[in-house]
Design a protein around this motif. Sequence first.
Motif: not given
Length: 445
Positions: A241-248
């Motif tokens: 979820s953190l990785a997804q947020t960071l991609t965003g």
Amino acid sequence: MQKPADNQASFQMQRALIQAQRHLSEDLNPQELPGRILEQLAFVIPYERGALMLQDGPILRITAQRGFPVDERIDNLVMPARPGDIYEEMSKTVSPELIDDVTTDARWMQVDWLPLNRSWLGVPLFAKNRVVGMVSLTRVEAGAFSQADVLMATAFAMQAAVALENATLYQEITLFNQRLEQTVLERTEALRRALDTLERMDRNKSDFINVAAHELRTPLTVMKGYIGMMKMDAAVKASPSLAQTLTGIEKGTDRLHDVVNNMLDLARIDNQVLDFKPEHVSVVSLVRRVQLDYSHYLADRKLTLQVDGLDSLPPVYGDPALLLKVFQSVVINAIKYTPDGGIIKIYGRPIQDAQAGSCVEVCIQDNGIGIDEVQLELIFEKLYTTNQVALHSSGKATFKGGGPGLGLTIARGIIQAHRGRVWAESPGHDETIFPGSTFHILLPI
Ligand code: ADP
């Protein structure tokens, strides 16, 4: 029958009349002409005192005189034009009036400070279908004017009236021209001032874009650096979820970076410091590159991109990185302004252009919302966008997503730097029938 001597005299008079008329037709100065008329008339009919009078309401004013005593009262000498007066009569009949002896004519009003001249000949000046004044001639002796003089004076007065009318017209035209020239000068000056203001405003806009781009670039670079560091962090790697947020966050930063780079490109175009490294470039490879880069947008929006007839085109001479930006801008617009399921066609041909010489013309055609005729040129203006700012969506390829209004300005700046041309054609804007738009890009080879 006329005697030979009479014939001779008549012939000389007629010659004098023709000569006088020729002189009058040459004179176009309405101030000097009345004096010239009296001067020329003296060659035709001898007289002691003569005046040319023009009607000014209920009176006749002396416009020119000859043979009058030197007296300042002459300036105020007027003749009434009332019913029953000689002039009034003459205006009605439009014929000359001859008085052999003024002392026996009840209508005559002798000016007390003028020496008495007994013979008087008055000839009307007829112009614009009415009597506008008269020529008044006097001689000392009674019965001094003959019938031949009357005829001659009448013929002369007709020509004099025409000459006066021409001179007045000429003066009116000259005055009109002068006023027109003055107006043109004033309007030109007003336009120059308006242009100065517009240029200043345009410079302000450019300066703002330049400063804003530089101010935004530094924090953006810092943010991108931190994002890169965070992506390496073990905690982020361990948390989807953190990785997804960071991609965003990274996507948003990249988009912002794009906008800032566009602003910098525009500032470079405005300041004519575009970094330009020309070489032979294949158009089809540029278009294929754009097609590849935007394949996920095309797929998301279910759009078809057809490329046709570009393989056989000769290479153009230009900067590949800059030309890539041009095709990216135009194609991303075609994607943005075409509804899902639409078709974008890119095709080209070699042509001979009157201004740019041997060229390649590439057309990017969509079946999207189209462009109003009045907007076809405006869309290339800096910061011009037909969308309302409030409707702007953050998605780069969203239908009618909007943008800062820089893409086409940059595209035109780049194309112009290549001595080419870019323009848009569309049957109009319509979001129900989707008439589409075609962007034409002309690049010298
Ligand atoms: P932006 O897309 O950032 O608004 P552009 O300079 O790229 O700025 O385009 C300016 C305007 O031109 C757009 O806002 C849009 O209204 C219009 N436009 C450009 N391309 C098209 C197209 N293919 N179909 C319809 N409208 C278009």
